[in-house]
Design a protein around this motif. Structure first.
Motif, short mmCIF file in Angstrom:
data_model
loop_
_atom_site.label_atom_id
_atom_site.label_comp_id
_atom_site.label_asym_id
_atom_site.label_seq_id
_atom_site.Cartn_x
_atom_site.Cartn_y
_atom_site.Cartn_z
N SER A 224 -24.62 23.43 51.71
CA SER A 224 -23.80 24.60 52.03
C SER A 224 -24.69 25.67 52.68
CB SER A 224 -23.14 25.15 50.77
OG SER A 224 -24.13 25.56 49.88
N PHE A 225 -24.07 26.63 53.34
CA PHE A 225 -24.82 27.74 53.94
C PHE A 225 -24.28 29.03 53.34
CE2 PHE A 225 -25.73 30.91 57.25
CZ PHE A 225 -27.09 30.70 57.42
N LEU B 259 -30.02 37.36 46.93
CA LEU B 259 -29.89 35.96 47.33
C LEU B 259 -29.75 35.07 46.11
CD1 LEU B 259 -32.77 35.89 49.98
CD2 LEU B 259 -30.36 35.44 50.48
N PRO B 260 -29.02 33.96 46.22
CA PRO B 260 -28.96 33.02 45.10
C PRO B 260 -30.36 32.46 44.79
CG PRO B 260 -27.48 32.36 46.88
CD PRO B 260 -28.27 33.52 47.40
N ASP B 261 -30.58 32.06 43.54
CA ASP B 261 -31.91 31.61 43.10
C ASP B 261 -32.48 30.51 43.98
OD1 ASP B 261 -31.88 33.40 41.15
OD2 ASP B 261 -31.37 32.00 39.52
N ASP B 262 -31.62 29.53 44.38
CA ASP B 262 -32.17 28.36 45.08
C ASP B 262 -32.73 28.69 46.46
OD1 ASP B 262 -29.54 28.90 45.82
OD2 ASP B 262 -29.17 26.85 46.48
N ILE B 263 -32.38 29.85 47.04
CA ILE B 263 -32.93 30.18 48.36
C ILE B 263 -33.71 31.51 48.35
CG2 ILE B 263 -31.29 28.83 49.75
CD1 ILE B 263 -29.75 31.47 50.27
N SER B 264 -33.88 32.08 47.16
CA SER B 264 -34.48 33.43 47.12
C SER B 264 -35.94 33.44 47.61
CB SER B 264 -34.38 34.03 45.72
OG SER B 264 -35.08 33.21 44.83
N ASN B 265 -36.64 32.30 47.50
CA ASN B 265 -38.03 32.28 47.98
C ASN B 265 -38.17 31.91 49.44
OD1 ASN B 265 -39.19 32.98 45.56
ND2 ASN B 265 -39.14 30.86 44.81
N THR B 266 -37.14 31.25 49.97
CA THR B 266 -37.28 30.73 51.34
C THR B 266 -36.49 31.53 52.38
OG1 THR B 266 -35.51 29.21 50.76
CG2 THR B 266 -37.75 28.31 50.74
#
Ligand code: BTN
Length: 324
Positions: A126-127, A223-230
Motif C-alpha cells: 500500500s502507499f 508517519l506510520p511506524d513501518d515507514i517512519s525511518n525511511t
C-alpha cells in the motif's frame, strides 16, 4: 465553468494581486453580489482570500491547494488541453483513472486527489496517502506500438521528471533508487507505480496508468511506524502554491523527454541521479536472492552488476528488486 471556477482561474492568474469587486464582476459578467458569494465559497474550500476595503479581493500566497486552474496557469496551451480531474478523497487515483481509460478517456487525462484510502504501491504493497500532505496523481498514456519492455521506460522517465520537478520547486537535490523511488536527503519522498493494460490479441500495450505519489509535507498525525525511518517529505512547512507548481513542473519535464521520438536524453539524467551505482546491493527476484556490486546503468536504465564470483549481469526492473 461555474462562476466559482471562473473566479478561481482569475485569482490563480493574479496571485498576490488585489482585484476590485467591480473589476471582477465586469470580467466575469456577473453582479458584485455573485462575486462576493463565489469568494465566500472559495474561502470555505480553504483558499486564503483577503478582502480589503478600497482594494478588493486578493488570493494570498499562503494558499497551497491543488486545482485544475492552478495547474494549467503554469502550462503551455498544448499541455493545458488535457482533462484534469481533482477529487478530495478516492480509493486510488490509479483505479479511478483505469475506469476512465476503460471508458475511452484520451492520452493525457489526469486524476489527482488530496487523499487516498487505498493508495497502491508496487509489489501489492500500500502507499500511505494521508489528507493534505501529498500529491497523489495518475496520468493516462496511450503509447503506440509499445511492448512490455518499453512500458518499463515510462517509470524511469517519470522518475527523472519527478526529480527535476522537486529540484525546480524546492531547490533540493533529488535522487533515484531502483527504479521507482525518489529520495531527498536520504528519505523516500516519492513512489511511482505504472500499471498497464495489454491487448490479448497482440500483447501490445493498450494504455498505461502512471501513478505518482509525492510526500510534500509531513503528515499532521505523523508517519506510520513501518515507514517512519525511511519516508520523508520534500518540505517541512507549507510553501506557496507548491502543489500546483510541482504537478505542472512534472508534466513539463515528463513530456519534454517523452515527446522526443524515440524518447531519449533521460537515461543519462537517470544515471546521474542513481543512488545505487557503486553500491553493494541485494538483488531479489521471484525465487532467488543474490549479492552484487552495481557498476553501471545502461541506456535502457538496466542495472549492470558484478556478482561475487566475478561474472557480469544485466537486470531490468521487471525482474528484480534491489535492497541497498
Ligand atoms: C511505491 O512506492 O511502491 C509506489 C507508490 C505509488 C503511489 C501512487 S500515489 C498515486 C497513484 N495511485 C495509487 O494508488 N498509487 C500511485
Amino acid at each position: 465553468m461555474t462562476t466559482k471556477e471562473q473566479l478561481l482561474k482569475l485569482f490563480e492568474e493574479n496571485r498576490g494581486i488585489y482585484l476590485s469587486g467591480g473589476e471582477i464582476a465586469q470580467d466575469l459578467c456577473i453582479s458584485r453580489t455573485a462575486v462576493w458569494k463565489a469568494v465566500k465559497a472559495l474561502q470555505n474550500d480553504g483558499y486564503f482570500i483577503d478582502a480589503a476595503r478600497n482594494k478588493g479581493y486578493c488570493l494570498s500566497d499562503q494558499t497551497d491547494i491543488l486545482s485544475e486552474q492552478g495547474i494549467k496557469k503554469y502550462l503551455d496551451p498544448v499541455l493545458s488541453q488535457s482533462d484534469i480531474f481533482i477529487y478530495q478523497r478516492v480509493s486510488s487515483t490509479n483505479t479511478i483513472l483505469r475506469e476512465k481509460a476503460n471508458s475511452g478517456a484520451p492520452e493525457g487525462c489526469m486524476v489527482l486527489a488530496n487523499e487516498q484510502s487505498s493508495g497502491k504501491g508496487r509489489m501489492g504493497r500500500s502507499f500511505y496517502s494521508p489528507v493534505g500532505s501529498g500529491i497523489y496523481m495518475s496520468l493516462l498514456l496511450r503509447p503506440k506500438n509499445c511492448s512490455g519492455n518499453d512500458a518499463v521506460k515510462i517509470t524511469t522517465l517519470a522518475a527523472v521528471a519527478v526529480c527535476e520537478a522537486i529540484e525546480a520547486v524546492s531547490g533540493e537535490k533529488a535522487q533515484i533508487k531502483w527504479v521507482n523511488d525518489v529520495f531527498v536527503k536520504g528519505k523516500k519522498v516519492c513512489g511511482i507505480l505504472t500499471e498497464g493494460s495489454f491487448s490479448l490479441e497482440n500483447g501490445a500495450l493498450d494504455y498505461a496508468v502512471l501513478g505518482v505519489g509525492i510526500n510534500l509535507y509531513p503528515p499532521a498525525g505523523g508517519l506510520p511506524d513501518d515507514i517512519s525511518n525511511t519516508a520523508g517529505s520534500v518540505f517541512g512547512n507549507v510553501v506557496s502554491d507548491a502543489k500546483n507548481r510541482m504537478v505542472a513542473a512534472f508534466l513539463k519535464s515528463f513530456y519534454s523527454y517523452k515527446n522526443s521520438e524515440p524518447p531519449t536524453g533521460y537515461a543519462q539524467k537517470y544515471k546521474e541521479r542513481s543512488l545505487v551505482i557503486g553500491k553493494r546491493v541485494t538483488l531479489v527476484s521471484a525465487n532467488t536472492t543474490r549479492e552484487a556490486l552495481v557498476t553501471d546503468i545502461d541506456e535502457d536504465c538496466r542495472l549492470i552488476v558484478q556478482y561475487d564470483d566475478g561474472t557480469i549481469g544485466c537486470c531490468s526492473s521487471g525482474e528484480i528488486r534491489v535492497r541497498l
